[in-house]
Write an enzyme that holds these catalytic residues in place. Sequence first.
Site, mmCIF file in Angstrom:
data_model
loop_
_atom_site.group_PDB
_atom_site.id
_atom_site.type_symbol
_atom_site.label_atom_id
_atom_site.label_comp_id
_atom_site.label_asym_id
_atom_site.label_seq_id
_atom_site.Cartn_x
_atom_site.Cartn_y
_atom_site.Cartn_z
ATOM 1 C CB CYS A 139 -0.904 -0.039 1.234
ATOM 2 S SG CYS A 139 -1.759 1.486 1.607
ATOM 3 C CB CYS A 179 0.517 1.445 4.154
ATOM 4 S SG CYS A 179 -1.224 0.956 4.025
#
Length: 236
Positions: free
Chosen positions: A159, A162
């Site tokens: 991600c 992230c």
Amino acid sequence: MIKSLKFIIGALILSTSVFAQKGDVDKKNWVSADIFAEKIQKQQKAQIIDARSAEEFAQNHINGAVNLNPQDASFIEKLNPSQPVFVYSIANGRSVAFAKELATKGFNEVYVLDGGIGTWVGHGKALFTTAKKGLNINDFNNIVASNKLVLVDVGSKYCGSCKKVKPILESLKKEHGDALKVVEIELEESPQLIASLKRVTSFPYLILYKDGKVTFERSGIAELKGVLDTALAQAL
């Protein structure tokens, strides 16, 4: 001139249709995990597309999903345009891109899992996974119970958003030292733990525990450092 104007208007309408941008889409096509699952269950053989990479798909995916690449022209031969198609990715980026491609190929009923696989796992939906390591539920509960302040970062190594959280966490570790315990949970290692939290709606997702109770939580990275600073100041 009139024909040209009609063409331009038509193109504008198409560009702001259901697959253009989340703020403009028809909400019935951006659906929650519960609705996504409900619609899938109504299909005899649901067409579920995992729009992530083959590497991600191999580690975990929604049961019954297939991993297709829109760059491969042959993908269209594997789907029935007269039946609904269900698309998801980590968040909404790749799934929406795939949905747009399907729309250009004549698929009229395409559903995007809003929040991606993060919300699917967060709602405790069935998931194929190869995970064999990672933090388990009992160990996590012990960490929360034995530390006054625990900041939990839930996400995935694949991600992009992230990854942007990591420098913020490092900064907070330096600022607060032993007063703050930071726990990082990744989908590829601990999907069961993410499901057990029963609160994750998308990746990244941050949760702050004080004395074993949740005092703050949010998804996304917008203004995250400032928001976390405020939450920690109130908790200390």
